[in-house]
Design a protein around this motif. Structure first.
Motif, short mmCIF file in Angstrom:
data_model
loop_
_atom_site.label_atom_id
_atom_site.label_comp_id
_atom_site.label_asym_id
_atom_site.label_seq_id
_atom_site.Cartn_x
_atom_site.Cartn_y
_atom_site.Cartn_z
N LEU A 6 12.33 37.43 -5.48
CA LEU A 6 11.19 36.79 -6.15
C LEU A 6 11.47 36.53 -7.63
CD1 LEU A 6 8.31 38.94 -4.62
CD2 LEU A 6 9.07 36.66 -3.91
N TYR A 7 12.65 36.94 -8.11
CA TYR A 7 13.00 36.83 -9.52
C TYR A 7 14.18 35.89 -9.71
CZ TYR A 7 9.81 40.67 -10.20
OH TYR A 7 8.67 41.43 -10.23
N ARG A 8 14.05 34.99 -10.67
CA ARG A 8 15.08 34.01 -10.97
C ARG A 8 16.31 34.71 -11.58
NH1 ARG A 8 15.67 30.83 -16.06
NH2 ARG A 8 16.99 29.03 -15.57
N PRO A 9 17.51 34.46 -11.05
CA PRO A 9 18.72 35.06 -11.63
C PRO A 9 18.98 34.51 -13.03
CG PRO A 9 19.15 34.18 -9.43
CD PRO A 9 17.80 33.69 -9.84
N ASN A 10 19.29 35.42 -13.95
CA ASN A 10 19.40 35.09 -15.36
C ASN A 10 20.41 36.03 -15.99
OD1 ASN A 10 18.22 35.31 -18.33
ND2 ASN A 10 17.24 33.52 -17.42
N VAL A 11 21.00 35.59 -17.08
CA VAL A 11 21.89 36.45 -17.88
C VAL A 11 21.39 36.47 -19.31
CG1 VAL A 11 23.98 36.18 -16.46
CG2 VAL A 11 23.48 34.50 -18.26
#
Length: 158
Positions: A6-11
């Motif tokens: 449910l969470y957008r992959p991000n760095v």
């Protein structure tokens, strides 16, 4: 158990200088007081996370002269606030973002820093500061995530 799909992959990137201070960018066209943050951004499908962190750092700051110092072992997540969910972007159906954070040491000259390196300008000003300032500078809904980042990389600021 939280469903991470449910969470957008991000760095995210914490850029340290040789003195142990960190790079802060002021979000472009965003009123204060909580408009300073570290570089961060989305991960493209199939993209290696460290490669994504290096790409985002370059796009947002122009910086490429770095060496890897550390990485968070797990995803750090935060939920988007209700007012952000009404954004036209609609956040692509995600509840928030899950982030892997990277600490890099800046090995170049400050002349390398170029906030217009990419056509989409993220920051309109930058400065070096203490890592301990991060939680006071960031928008409140990201503060718990930043607390985890500061704790993970505090040993690098000394």
């Amino acid at each position: 158990m939280t469903d991470l799909t449910l969470y957008r992959p991000n760095v995210g990137v914490v850029l340290f200088n040789r003195e142990g201070r960190v790079w802060y960018g002021r979000r472009h066209a965003t009123p204060g007081p909580h408009n300073w943050q570290f570089p961060q951004g989305g991960v493209d499908a199939g993209e290696d996370l460290e490669a994504a962190a290096r790409r985002e750092l370059h796009e947002e700051t122009g910086v490429t002269s770095v060496e890897l110092l550390a990485r968070t072992p797990d995803w750090i997540r935060y939920d988007f606030p209700p007012e952000a969910m009404n954004n036209a972007k609609a956040w692509r159906g995600f509840k928030g973002q899950k982030q892997q954070w990277f600490a890099f040491r800046f090995t170049g000259d400050e002349a390398e820093i170029d906030l217009t390196a990419d056509k989409e300008v993220e920051f309109d000003a930058w400065r070096w500061g203490d890592l301990s300032e991060a939680c006071d500078l960031i928008v409140p809904f990201k503060r718990p995530a930043y607390e985890q980042v500061v704790a993970a990389f505090a040993h690098l600021a000394q």
